[in-house]
Design an enzyme around this catalytic site. Structure first.
Site, mmCIF file in Angstrom:
data_model
loop_
_atom_site.group_PDB
_atom_site.id
_atom_site.type_symbol
_atom_site.label_atom_id
_atom_site.label_comp_id
_atom_site.label_asym_id
_atom_site.label_seq_id
_atom_site.Cartn_x
_atom_site.Cartn_y
_atom_site.Cartn_z
ATOM 1 N N CYS A 67 0.843 -1.196 0.000
ATOM 2 C CA CYS A 67 0.000 0.000 0.000
ATOM 3 C C CYS A 67 0.883 1.253 0.000
ATOM 4 O O CYS A 67 1.480 1.587 -1.004
ATOM 5 C CB CYS A 67 -0.967 -0.037 1.178
ATOM 6 S SG CYS A 67 -2.365 1.096 1.013
ATOM 7 N N HIS A 91 -3.487 -5.294 0.215
ATOM 8 C CA HIS A 91 -2.936 -5.828 1.468
ATOM 9 C C HIS A 91 -2.974 -7.359 1.423
ATOM 10 O O HIS A 91 -3.929 -7.974 1.907
ATOM 11 C CB HIS A 91 -3.734 -5.320 2.663
ATOM 12 C CG HIS A 91 -3.509 -3.889 2.988
ATOM 13 N ND1 HIS A 91 -2.582 -3.459 3.917
ATOM 14 C CD2 HIS A 91 -4.081 -2.766 2.490
ATOM 15 C CE1 HIS A 91 -2.596 -2.132 3.990
ATOM 16 N NE2 HIS A 91 -3.500 -1.689 3.129
ATOM 17 N N GLU A 149 -1.489 -9.495 3.160
ATOM 18 C CA GLU A 149 -1.365 -10.151 4.461
ATOM 19 C C GLU A 149 -2.704 -10.631 5.004
ATOM 20 O O GLU A 149 -2.774 -11.589 5.783
ATOM 21 C CB GLU A 149 -0.707 -9.211 5.480
ATOM 22 C CG GLU A 149 -1.515 -7.993 5.878
ATOM 23 C CD GLU A 149 -1.274 -6.783 4.996
ATOM 24 O OE1 GLU A 149 -1.543 -5.654 5.438
ATOM 25 O OE2 GLU A 149 -0.823 -6.967 3.852
#
Length: 577
Positions: free
Chosen positions: A369, A496, A498
């Site tokens: 990001c 993102h 993750e």
């Protein structure tokens, strides 16, 4: 549909989320289809604006998040006074029942069991509408369809070594007073409950002793489902939900292997985490988990070096030379560098310097990001010689706006203006590392949380200078993935990744970072190529982490003192946490 509700008592943060996820693991291991709901009892309609220092990480789901009640705005209440009971509580129940029907395993039809984690602590005033709603909901679905697991702390007094049951007794009493009766107690403690302590809890909390389990300290979090199995927690849950005839004995061989592998790892891979919130690792919890999933998949012991972005800046060199030298030493010793997402201009220059160091010294780099955006800014300044290149987030008057506010966003309202939730990214370059890591798919769906993006008007100039935009959205105007083709691993993603990393299924771009950091990237890319062509099996065993205590640059933080020391397979700046 069967429901398992997980609530928390005093100091409930020490295991409620772990308990809920572990219950999901063991129920799946019993052959049941499981879905889950996480309820945060806040008044915020847009969690995207919450401070990580106060709340910890803002976790993004595919739908981007959902507030409970909007019937009043549609006029469904016909002008009546909107009350907590029954309007809000009914809306909560309807929402739970609807969301529970949505499968998360890719199969058609609803799941067998929905695990609900209620955030906050029993007795908190903001939780009251949800507690009342769930009390009504337990009657709504009926006996045999609702199981309440209450997580509570059983502290040990160091002076005498006695396990104290009073916190659990008080939280259960409060829970019962609010109309909910626990079926199972999950007691967080440093060691297994003594028999007399378990009997005392059973007597005063009105829970059978066989339905009381201990979540004691373990080497890593993957032992928790094994603890639940060994203490027959699944049998207690299945008994309450009348599922004994449907479920099978839990098969946790994969989790056993995963836990043992994590315990046995010793060869380190050192990742420098350059961020704004390094004083509170909970702000980057999913990033840490994703790093651990990838490192264990490649059989490496993860070492995270926390590097405060501001400590890399020239101003710190003048004001605190020791911090400046320490930060740069950590950066230069790293096998890989990661710059996570964030908001605001504090530490941005330090992040830009970290990206520059990684680019010029060919150190594996992953920017997420904002980490991608600052890599673009650094490239513009250093390679295109645009000295004032910047994001309009940090300089609204920059003559070279590399990163701009999204055209559809609001410049007057922060809340509800993000590009939030799952969005599709199409690969525009097939022969690139990111596409290969994702198995040579034509597109991927990842979760987003941002207001600014790379300026599409400047993309051609970047590409002419060697920066490749390998992934874009469906319009081709929104940049999603950047790469430097001639760099060992220099990748930035607007999304993102993750948030979708899982034990046994690590995020591809995190796998790429760890693989490049330990010299295994080429082998991983070749393996992915064989799998995508129908040969071989995907590689990797993942892991999760339970953040129990945190050390920053070798010093225990205030946050660390609030938690219980426990190992979990991650080392931070030479100290395990």
């Amino acid at each position: 549909m069967k429901y398992v509700l997980v609530t928390g008592g005093v100091v409930s943060g020490l295991g409620k989320g772990v308990t809920a996820s572990s219950i999901g693991v063991i129920l799946k291991a019993c052959g049941l289809r499981v879905t889950s709901i996480k309820i945060d009892p806040y008044l915020n309609t847009d969690a995207g604006t919450m401070s990580p220092f106060e709340h910890g990480e803002v976790f993004v789901l595919d739908d981007g998040g959902e507030a409970v009640i909007d019937k009043e705005r549609r006029g469904d209440y016909l002008g009546k006074t909107v009350q907590v009971v029954p309007h809000v509580t009914d809306a909560i129940q309807d929402w739970i029942e609807r969301v529970a029907q949505v499968p998360v395993d890719g199969k058609s039809g609803p799941a067998d069991v929905c695990v609900i984690e209620l955030g906050g602590t029993i007795g908190d005033i903001e939780s009251m509408p949800f507690i009342e709603a769930l009390g009504q909901f337990s009657y709504r679905v009926g006996a045999g369809n609702f199981c309440l697991v209450h997580v509570s702390l059983v502290p040990v007094l160091n002076v005498v070594g006695e396990q104290k049951t009073k916190p659990t007794q008080h939280s259960v009493r409060g829970l019962r007073g609010l109309g909910l009766t626990p079926d199972i107690l999950a007691c967080r403690s440093t060691s297994a409950l003594e028999d007399n302590v378990k009997q005392k809890l059973a007597q005063f909390c009105h829970v059978p002793s066989e339905s009381i389990v201990t979540l004691y300290d373990v080497p890593n979090i993957w032992h928790i489902p094994l603890l639940l199995r060994d203490q027959k927690a699944h049998e207690a849950i299945l008994r309450v939900l009348n599922l004994h005839g449907v479920a099978k004995e839990p098969d946790l061989r994969e989790w056993t292997a995963r836990a043992e592998l994590c315990d046995a790892l010793h060869e380190p891979v050192r990742i420098a985490m350059v961020g704004k919130y390094t004083g509170l690792s909970d702000a980057y919890l999913s990033v840490l988990k994703a790093l651990l999933h990838a490192s264990v998949a490649l059989q490496k012991k993860l070492v995270v070096d926390w590097v405060p972005a501001t400590d890399l800046e020239d101003e710190t060199a003048q004001e605190n030379s020791d911090a400046y030298k320490a930060a740069w030493k950590l950066l230069k010793c790293a096998d890989g560098i990661l710059v996570p997402g964030g908001f605001g201009d504090r530490g941005v220059q330090g992040k830009i310097l970290a990206a520059k160091f990684a680019r010029e010294n060919r150190i594996p780099y992953l920017g997420i990001c904002l980490g991608m955006q600052i890599a673009v800014i650094e490239f513009a300044r250093s390679v295109l010689n645009m000295q004032d290149a910047n994001s309009t987030e940090f300089d609204t008057h920059t003559k070279n706006p590399c990163v701009i506010f999204m055209p559809e966003g609001s410049k007057t309202h922060m809340g509800g203006t993000m590009r939030l939730g799952s969005r599709r990214t199409y690969f525009h370059v097939n022969d690139c590392k990111s596409a290969k890591l994702y198995g040579n798919k034509s597109y991927v769906d990842e979760r987003h949380r941002h207001r600014y993006e790379v300026n599409p008007d400047m993309v051609a100039r970047f590409e002419d200078a060697g920066l490749s935009f390998t992934g874009k959205d469906e319009t081709g105007q929104r940049m999603e993935i950047i790469e430097l083709p001639n760099h060992p691993y220099y990748v930035g993603v607007q999304f993102h990744p993750e948030f979708k990393s899982r034990p046994g299924k690590p995020s591809p771009v995190f796998t790429g970072l760890i693989a490049a950091a330990c010299g295994q990237l080429e082998g991983v890319l070749q393996q992915n190529h064989r799998v995508s062509n129908g040969f071989g099996k995907p590689n990797g065993v993942g892991n999760g982490i339970a953040k129990i205590s945190v050390y920053q640059n070798g010093h225990a933080t205030k946050f660390a003192k609030m938690t219980t020391t426990n190992g979990n397979g991650i080392y931070s700046n030479g100290m395990q946490f």
